[in-house]
Design an enzyme around this catalytic site. Structure first.
Site, mmCIF file in Angstrom:
data_model
loop_
_atom_site.group_PDB
_atom_site.id
_atom_site.type_symbol
_atom_site.label_atom_id
_atom_site.label_comp_id
_atom_site.label_asym_id
_atom_site.label_seq_id
_atom_site.Cartn_x
_atom_site.Cartn_y
_atom_site.Cartn_z
ATOM 1 N N CYS A 9 -3.398 -5.262 -1.598
ATOM 2 C CA CYS A 9 -2.315 -5.723 -0.738
ATOM 3 C C CYS A 9 -1.431 -4.523 -0.416
ATOM 4 C CB CYS A 9 -1.535 -6.874 -1.382
ATOM 5 S SG CYS A 9 -0.583 -6.464 -2.859
ATOM 6 N N SER A 16 -2.171 -8.925 -4.704
ATOM 7 C CA SER A 16 -3.400 -8.383 -5.298
ATOM 8 C C SER A 16 -3.425 -8.498 -6.821
ATOM 9 C CB SER A 16 -3.669 -6.954 -4.825
ATOM 10 O OG SER A 16 -2.607 -6.087 -5.102
#
Length: 147
Positions: A9, A16
């Site tokens: 991310c 993430s």
């Protein structure tokens, strides 16, 4: 066969690490999992406290994770790279070394029935529960696809 999966991310403090934690909860040690951010803003820091707390309410412990920045080397170290949104995916692809064939997919590709093309960032939306709901759906789809 895919054995090493990286979730990516923007800052590696919400989406993430949550994806890494959720998938780890499902598969245990059957996959090597990690997460990274396309930016270096939070390098070495733990996930964002509200995400740690939201995940903990679901029995997922993110406290031991630390943010790191995505690197070109990740194309060699992982069999699959999973991006949380199109911007992350584009940033990842800009770093792709010549000849690297590691696929980069959107996490929402694993639940096309939602019609979503990204996992919303709860750092901005403040809706950690809805983000975790979607991450759990995507994780289940990813695991079905891999196994």
């Amino acid at each position: 066969m895919t054995r090493r999966v990286l979730f990516v991310c923007l800052g590696n403090i919400c989406r993430s690490p949550a994806a890494e934690g959720v998938v780890r909860e499902i598969v245990g040690d059957r996959l090597r999992l990690d997460s990274a951010g396309t930016s270096d803003w939070h390098r070495g820091k733990p996930p964002y406290r509200p995400m740690i707390d939201a995940a903990a309410r679901r029995g997922i412990d993110l406290r031991g994770l630390r943010a790191r920045q995505f690197t070109r080397r990740d194309f060699l170290d992982f069999d699959l790279i999973v991006a949380m949104d199109q911007d992350n995916r584009a940033d990842i692809e800009r770093l792709r070394p010549e000849g690297a064939t590691t696929p980069v997919r959107l996490f929402t590709d694993y639940v096309p029935e939602t019609g979503l093309d990204h996992v919303p960032d709860p750092y901005y939306t403040r809706d950690f529960e809805a983000t975790l709901d979607l991450i759990e759906l995507c994780a289940a789809g990813l695991v079905r696809d891999l196994f």
